[in-house]
Enzyme design. Structure first.
Site, PDB file in Angstrom:
ATOM      1  N   GLU A 109      47.727 -10.027   0.547  1.00 20.54           N
ATOM      2  CA  GLU A 109      47.038  -9.338   1.655  1.00 20.54           C
ATOM      3  C   GLU A 109      48.014  -9.150   2.816  1.00 20.54           C
ATOM      4  OE1 GLU A 109      44.356  -7.999   2.797  1.00 20.54           O
ATOM      5  OE2 GLU A 109      42.566  -8.630   1.685  1.00 20.54           O
TER       6      GLU A 109
ATOM      7  N   ASN B   7      37.028  -7.254   8.555  1.00 23.11           N
ATOM      8  CA  ASN B   7      38.172  -6.669   7.855  1.00 23.11           C
ATOM      9  C   ASN B   7      38.611  -5.376   8.541  1.00 23.11           C
ATOM     10  OD1 ASN B   7      40.021  -6.808   5.678  1.00 23.11           O
ATOM     11  ND2 ASN B   7      38.373  -7.378   4.278  1.00 23.11           N
TER      12      ASN B   7
ATOM     13  N   ASP C 128      38.249  -2.669   2.572  1.00 22.16           N
ATOM     14  CA  ASP C 128      39.054  -3.871   2.789  1.00 22.16           C
ATOM     15  C   ASP C 128      40.024  -3.580   3.940  1.00 22.16           C
ATOM     16  OD1 ASP C 128      40.538  -6.343   2.404  1.00 22.16           O
ATOM     17  OD2 ASP C 128      39.809  -6.358   0.344  1.00 22.16           O
TER      18      ASP C 128
END
Length: 317
Positions: free
Chosen positions: A32, A164, A214
């Site tokens: 990430e 997010n 996301d």
């Protein structure tokens, strides 16, 4: 508000099926938070559940890893060196040379069912980080926090499932944000002096088929890019929420996107491990340039010590 699963002809969406890409890292679990470091021409990222802060040179493949003692959700590099990292137990300053972690803020010690998730530095140098709720079934008990340079922590948005998608416009006056499990994308007016939010607008709602929102970023034309983690795609939106482009990727679970390269004209994507597919960092050429990311502007030590003394005094009282 359009349904983004409608036929492309009805929406005027440009569809692309990406056949090939360059793979820079493989064998990750939950990569990430990619960040292009123009000073070193490297990509930084985290692996959340094999917890580490990672730096890799996409040209040479040279890679460094700094192991973390617990899950890491996100990070930002600090002006002057080091990093600020969001671990399960709080937000820490991290010395890259010594590996020392120093607790800087504890955004939600009372919410044991959460962990810290997506985070970024804002254009003026604050660190914004959100949490995600881990209960089964999920509850809207997560939030978004602003961490000031002296370590002061303020809860800015509450009632989220999974915070997010943080990103800012080129002028620093608009902030994009998503709630992945709430399946919405929203935008705020942003005051970089006060670090305040106003005039919230939900600009899109996305299904699992559309691509659960996301991590995200903004390009040089002001469009917002969202990693569609459930649909193996990138979705590009106008500032008012119109879907204008969808890129189907050769990975199944993209988690975040950033622009990089000398001219900021390459797209880097992290993708989570799913089934037999391992977690990866990939890249491919972009048709338009992106924006540089930002660094955390840590306050002088005397200002941070003043805040620490105030906290101790409040606890004693």
């Amino acid at each position: 508000m359009p349904r983004f699963s409608d036929p492309a002809d009805d929406l005027g969406v440009a569809y692309t099926h990406l056949e090939t890409c360059e793979t820079h890292l493989r064998g990750l679990t939950a990569p990430e938070s990619p960040f292009w470091d123009a000073e070193t021409s490297c990509i930084w990222l985290v692996d959340m559940f094999d917890p580490a802060l990672i730096r890799t040179d996409p040209q040479t493949g040279e890679t460094d890893r700094w192991r973390m003692p617990e899950d890491i959700g996100s990070f930002a590099l600090c002006e002057g060196g080091g990093a600020i990292v969001a671990l399960r137990s709080g937000v820490y300053l991290f010395d890259l040379a010594t590996g020392t972690l120093t607790l800087f803020a504890t955004p939600e010690p009372e919410r044991a069912g959460n962990r810290l998730n997506d985070g970024k530095a804002s254009p003026e140098g604050r660190f914004w980080v959100g949490s995600m709720n881990l209960s089964d079934p999920r509850r809207p008990d997560a939030a978004l926090y602003r961490i000031d340079p002296d370590g002061h922590c303020t809860r800015m948005i509450d009632g989220l499932y999974t915070s997010n998608g943080l990103a800012w416009s080129a002028d620093g006056r608009r902030m994009f944000h998503s709630d992945s499990r709430g399946q919405l994308l929203q935008v705020f007016d942003y005051d970089p002096v006060e670090g305040s939010l106003s005039n919230n607008h939900i600009i899109a709602r996305l299904s699992e088929t559309d691509g659960r929102p996301d991590g995200g970023t903004v390009d040089s034309q002001g469009y917002y890019w969202s990693a569609g983690a459930s649909a193996g795609c990138l979705n590009r939106f106008s500032a008012t929420g119109d879907l204008v482009e969808k890129i189907n990727l050769p990975v199944s679970s993209p988690s975040m996107i950033c622009f990089g390269g000398k001219s900021m004209d390459r797209i880097f994507v992290t993708s989570l491990a799913r089934g037999s597919e391992d977690g990866r960092l990939i890249s491919f050429p972009a048709k338009i340039a992106g924006l540089h990311g930002h660094r955390f502007r840590l306050a002088p030590i005397e200002d941070r010590e003043d805040l620490l003394f105030r906290r101790l005094a409040e606890r004693k009282a």
